[in-house]
Design an enzyme around this catalytic site. Structure first.
Site, PDB file in Angstrom:
ATOM      1  CG  ASN A 169       0.927   1.708  74.471  1.00 34.46           C
ATOM      2  OD1 ASN A 169       0.600   2.884  74.554  1.00 34.46           O
ATOM      3  ND2 ASN A 169       2.024   1.232  75.058  1.00 34.46           N
TER       4      ASN A 169
ATOM      5  CG  HIS B  77       7.868   8.595  74.674  1.00 40.91           C
ATOM      6  ND1 HIS B  77       7.006   9.318  75.474  1.00 40.91           N
ATOM      7  CD2 HIS B  77       7.832   7.332  75.153  1.00 40.91           C
ATOM      8  CE1 HIS B  77       6.496   8.529  76.401  1.00 40.91           C
ATOM      9  NE2 HIS B  77       6.988   7.315  76.225  1.00 40.91           N
TER      10      HIS B  77
END
Length: 462
Positions: free
Chosen positions: A377, A363
């Site tokens: 990640n 996000h």
């Protein structure tokens, strides 16, 4: 087999469109009107196609290229005069010639083939494609005798009261014996209300010579729609959208609300894909099977492979590989490539970047001008800083990398495999394999500092 030719009339200025764009280049579901016409004509396998051009000729030639030959109508002196401009290219050819307007984007090859067959069966020298119009105003009327034989075509401005009441109209599509057509055109005059050379006068000329003139009435008036203004353009687009959407549904695609779904010509969608309302699919877009495209998404010139979830996002000139997902409210810009089983979450933007398999960008992140490996990640708020005010720079990130939240990756930079970027870091130097990079000021705690702050004197803060 009968030799077939085609003439596409595309010389009109289209003043009622009130546009700088040449009329026949206005688009219906992603393609210019004249392209729709030519595409359907090509399906009938004509030996020669001649497009009559005038105002904006070069733009039409640039778009259609070598799919057609061209003849210039320098002055707009009527449809008969327009067709006559193709004489040098076609006059010596045997066979038949279809004449069709370039602003009739809904006509289909199937209708053309039926016109050819009817023309042949009747042994005609000319066959008119007609239709029954709910409101014939503005159209040329088909005038038949007492036994139903076509006598002539009368243009709207030349009709008397009886002729004006006729609702069988001329669609502007004709099939002629080729040599007969050009012989008759030389006998057409401009003695009419418009002072123009009407192609329709060829019908009367042939009748007077005792030639057979036939008329094939098409069952669907809507297909013959000519586009002369923006209202008609929207109506034609509505019909074309319905055709496109119906075809996809019959091929196994679920459209939750077809009326609100806009899919352009040429878009490909696999079966068992679900499209929610208010989705826009444009250009050279391919969507695989078992996908979900959520409400409000826009996909342009992109490849979406199988089993992909897209939630309220915009995708432009990008690729999403199998099993990946995006959204809500994210944006793939040109040259973004999303790998297998990649997750791009909400409020993210990816531009000119390749994201490796199984990488997660959860996000509020921007990835631009970068190559990311597998199993990465990317934390919340990560920004790939790619622009120095003059030029764009590229960042490379290896596989099995953890990038902590609110980090800045300042390109050009190399981040190796199995590395860890601490949250809040601004990375300006290369990071070697299996290293942890921390690039932020050390935290300082000042004891009892609260009492010095202005808010400490506010009772609400006590």
């Amino acid at each position: 087999m009968v030799n077939k030719n085609a003439i596409i009339l595309a010389a009109g200025k289209g003043t009622r469109m009130k546009s700088k764009l040449y009329k026949v280049l206005h688009e219906v579901c992603g393609r210019p009107m004249v392209d729709h016409v030519l595409t359907e004509v090509e399906k009938t396998e004509p030996a020669t196609v001649v497009t009559i051009v005038g105002h904006g000729a070069e733009k039409v030639k640039d778009y259609l290229g070598d799919r057609s030959q061209y003849a210039l109508q320098a002055e707009q002196l009527g449809t008969g005069h327009a067709v006559l401009q193709a004489e040098d290219l076609l006059k010596d050819q045997d066979g038949i010639t279809i004449v069709v307007s370039g602003d009739t984007p809904l006509l289909t090859a199937g209708t053309f083939e039926k016109l050819f067959a009817y023309h042949h069966d009747k042994g005609a020298k000319a066959t008119i494609l007609t239709a029954t119009a709910p409101d014939p105003t503005g159209y040329g009327r088909i005038i038949r005798n007492d036994i139903g034989i076509v006598e002539k075509i009368v243009e709207q401005k030349d009709t008397n009261d009886k002729e004006a009441a006729v609702n069988e109209i001329n669609t502007g599509v004709y099939c002629f014996d080729n040599k007969t057509l050009f012989q008759a055109l030389h006998e057409v005059t401009n003695e009419n209300a418009q002072g123009e050379y009407y192609l329709t006068d060829v019908v009367e000329i042939l009748k007077k010579k005792g030639e057979i003139v036939a008329a094939y009435k098409m069952p669907n008036f809507e297909e013959s729609m000519g586009v002369n203004d923006r209202v008609a353009l929207s109506q034609a687009t509505k019909v074309m959208r319905q055709r496109i959407n119906t075809a996809h549904m019959r091929n196994g695609v679920t459209l939750i609300d077809p009326e609100s779904t806009y899919i352009e010509v040429g878009v490909k969608i696999g079966n068992d894909t679900i499209i929610e309302p208010n989705v826009v699919l444009k250009g050279n877009t391919t969507i695989g099977s078992d996908c979900f495209v959520g409400a409000g998404s826009t996909i342009i010139d992109s490849t979406i492979e199988d089993n992909i979830q897209i939630t309220s996002s915009t995708i432009e000139s990008a690729i999403m590989h199998t099993g990946s997902n995006i959204g809500p409210n994210s944006h793939l810009r040109p040259n973004a490539e999303i790998g297998v089983d990649v997750h791009v979450g909400n409020f993210c933007e990816v531009k000119n970047a390749k994201i490796g398999d199984r990488t997660k960008i959860g996000h509020l992140s921007y990835v631009g001008d970068a190559t990311l490996g597998t199993d990465i990640n990317v934390g919340c708020g990560v920004v790939f800083v790619n622009y120095d005010g003059v030029a764009k720079h590229h960042a490379n990130v290896g596989s099995h990398v953890f990038i902590g939240s609110n980090s800045n990756i300042v390109a050009p930079v190399e981040i190796a495999d199995h590395t860890f970027i601490a949250a809040g870091s601004t990375i300006t130097d290369d990071v070697p394999e299996k290293a942890m990079a921390i690039a932020r000021a050390r935290q300082t705690n000042k004891e009892n500092y609260w009492a010095k702050l202005p808010v400490a004197k506010d009772e609400e803060w006590q």
